[in-house]
Design a protein around this motif. Structure first.
Motif, mmCIF file in Angstrom:
data_model
loop_
_atom_site.group_PDB
_atom_site.id
_atom_site.type_symbol
_atom_site.label_atom_id
_atom_site.label_comp_id
_atom_site.label_asym_id
_atom_site.label_seq_id
_atom_site.Cartn_x
_atom_site.Cartn_y
_atom_site.Cartn_z
ATOM 1 N N PRO A 145 -4.069 7.098 -9.526
ATOM 2 C CA PRO A 145 -2.662 6.815 -9.211
ATOM 3 C C PRO A 145 -2.199 5.486 -9.774
ATOM 4 N N GLU A 146 -0.885 5.390 -10.022
ATOM 5 C CA GLU A 146 -0.290 4.129 -10.452
ATOM 6 C C GLU A 146 -0.106 3.189 -9.267
ATOM 7 N N ALA A 147 0.395 3.710 -8.147
ATOM 8 C CA ALA A 147 0.570 2.889 -6.946
ATOM 9 C C ALA A 147 -0.783 2.735 -6.247
ATOM 10 N N ASN A 148 -0.987 1.591 -5.607
ATOM 11 C CA ASN A 148 -2.260 1.381 -4.925
ATOM 12 C C ASN A 148 -2.278 2.142 -3.592
ATOM 13 N N PRO A 149 -3.441 2.252 -2.949
ATOM 14 C CA PRO A 149 -3.533 3.048 -1.719
ATOM 15 C C PRO A 149 -2.572 2.596 -0.622
ATOM 16 N N GLN A 150 -2.418 1.299 -0.439
ATOM 17 C CA GLN A 150 -1.533 0.799 0.610
ATOM 18 C C GLN A 150 -0.082 1.172 0.326
ATOM 19 N N GLN A 151 0.322 1.090 -0.931
ATOM 20 C CA GLN A 151 1.683 1.462 -1.292
ATOM 21 C C GLN A 151 1.928 2.947 -1.093
ATOM 22 N N ARG A 152 0.976 3.781 -1.482
ATOM 23 C CA ARG A 152 1.156 5.229 -1.324
ATOM 24 C C ARG A 152 1.166 5.619 0.147
ATOM 25 N N LEU A 153 0.318 4.983 0.949
ATOM 26 C CA LEU A 153 0.329 5.248 2.382
ATOM 27 C C LEU A 153 1.675 4.858 2.987
ATOM 28 N N HIS A 154 2.189 3.719 2.607
ATOM 29 C CA HIS A 154 3.465 3.271 3.173
ATOM 30 C C HIS A 154 4.599 4.211 2.766
ATOM 31 N N MET A 155 4.574 4.710 1.531
ATOM 32 C CA MET A 155 5.607 5.653 1.093
ATOM 33 C C MET A 155 5.553 6.944 1.913
ATOM 34 N N VAL A 156 4.333 7.435 2.182
ATOM 35 C CA VAL A 156 4.188 8.642 2.997
ATOM 36 C C VAL A 156 4.719 8.396 4.407
ATOM 37 N N GLU A 157 4.382 7.262 4.983
ATOM 38 C CA GLU A 157 4.854 6.942 6.330
ATOM 39 C C GLU A 157 6.376 6.838 6.372
ATOM 40 N N LEU A 158 6.972 6.228 5.353
ATOM 41 C CA LEU A 158 8.431 6.142 5.289
ATOM 42 C C LEU A 158 9.062 7.525 5.163
ATOM 43 N N ALA A 159 8.434 8.390 4.374
ATOM 44 C CA ALA A 159 9.008 9.708 4.100
ATOM 45 C C ALA A 159 9.090 10.581 5.341
ATOM 46 N N VAL A 160 8.169 10.408 6.294
ATOM 47 C CA VAL A 160 8.127 11.291 7.461
ATOM 48 C C VAL A 160 8.504 10.588 8.759
ATOM 49 N N ALA A 161 8.917 9.334 8.665
ATOM 50 C CA ALA A 161 9.283 8.582 9.870
ATOM 51 C C ALA A 161 10.381 9.315 10.637
ATOM 52 N N GLY A 162 10.178 9.509 11.934
ATOM 53 C CA GLY A 162 11.174 10.167 12.769
ATOM 54 C C GLY A 162 11.150 11.672 12.729
ATOM 55 N N ASN A 163 10.258 12.269 11.927
ATOM 56 C CA ASN A 163 10.156 13.729 11.840
ATOM 57 C C ASN A 163 8.957 14.176 12.671
ATOM 58 N N PRO A 164 9.173 14.829 13.820
ATOM 59 C CA PRO A 164 8.060 15.161 14.714
ATOM 60 C C PRO A 164 7.084 16.180 14.139
#
Length: 222
Positions: free
Chosen positions: A57-76
Motif C-alpha cells: 500500500p501507499e498509505a501506511n497502516p495507521q493511515q489506512r486504519l484511520h480512513m476505515v474508521e472514518l468511513a464507518v463512523a456512526g454506522n451501526p
C-alpha cells in the motif's frame, strides 16, 4: 451444553478484508446491500497490513486504519478489527479466520465476504481448502467475470457447498458458499490513487471524511 440446533439461529458475523488504500464506496455500498440481503448482524472490516499477493500500500497502516474508521463512523452495521495491522508478516486469511473462530466459539456462524474475482482465484490462496471448515464464504458478483470455476474439480467443490437460502448461513457455523448479486460500483482504489496523482477530484468515489483526511495527510500525491 445441548448440541447446536439449526432450529435456533445464532448471531451471524461477517468479515470483509482488504488493503483499503483507500476505502471507498465500491467497498461500502455493495457490502451494505449484501448484509441486508444475507441477514448479517454485523460486518467487521479487516484492514490488511502486508497483503501476500498484491503490491504494498501507499498509505501506511495507521493511515489506512484511520480512513476505515472514518468511513464507518456512526454506522451501526460496521465495525473495524485492526488485528492484521498489528503484525509485520503477511496477512493470511485462513490464519485470521481460525483465530476468530476460536474467539467466537464453535457454534457462532461466521462469514467471510469476497468478490467473484477472488472466488475464481481462491485455489491459489494459502490453505484455501480449510476456509469452509471455519466460515461461510459470501460472494459478491463482479461484472465481466466468468461464472464457472477453472476445473471440474473446483466447480464440483463449489456446487457441493453452494447455499441457495441465506438462512442456511445463520443455521450453520460454517461450510456454505452463498452468492449475491449486489449493486456494483465501478470504483477501484487504483483509480482513486491515479486521480489523486493527476490532481483530479475524487469526491464522488469515497466518503467526505475520508476525502478530507486524504487531503490533510497529502496522500496519493507524487
Amino acid at each position: 451444553m445441548p448440541p447446536h440446533s439449526s432450529a435456533s439461529p445464532e448471531k451471524l458475523l461477517a468479515f470483509f478484508g482488504g488493503t483499503f488504500d483507500p476505502i471507498h464506496y465500491g467497498h461500502l455500498k455493495p457490502v451494505a446491500s449484501l448484509a441486508q440481503h444475507a441477514g448479517f448482524d454485523q460486518v467487521i472490516l479487516l484492514p490488511n497490513n502486508v497483503p501476500p499477493h498484491r503490491p504494498q500500500p501507499e498509505a501506511n497502516p495507521q493511515q489506512r486504519l484511520h480512513m476505515v474508521e472514518l468511513a464507518v463512523a456512526g454506522n451501526p452495521l460496521f465495525s473495524v478489527d485492526p488485528r492484521e495491522l498489528c503484525v509485520d508478516t503477511p496477512s493470511y486469511t485462513i490464519e485470521t479466520l481460525e483465530t476468530l473462530r476460536k474467539e467466537h466459539g464453535e457454534h457462532c456462524p461466521l462469514a467471510f465476504i469476497i468478490g467473484q474475482d477472488s472466488l475464481l482465484t481462491l485455489h491459489r490462496w494459502h490453505r484455501w481448502e480449510s476456509l469452509l471448515n471455519v466460515c461461510h464464504l459470501v460472494v459478491m458478483a463482479r461484472p465481466g467475470y466468468q461464472e464457472q470455476l477453472d476445473t471440474p474439480a473446483l466447480q464440483s467443490w463449489y456446487d457441493i457447498h453452494r447455499a441457495t437460502d441465506a438462512q442456511q448461513l445463520k443455521q450453520n457455523p460454517a461450510g456454505f458458499i452463498y452468492q449475491v448479486n449486489t449493486p456494483l460500483l465501478d470504483i477501484s482504489a487504483t483509480e482513486i490513487r491515479e486521480r489523486r496523482h493527476a490532481g483530479l477530484d475524487c469526491s464522488d468515489l469515497l466518503p467526505y471524511a475520508v476525502e478530507r483526511y486524504i487531503e490533510s495527510q497529502g496522500l496519493y500525491r507524487e
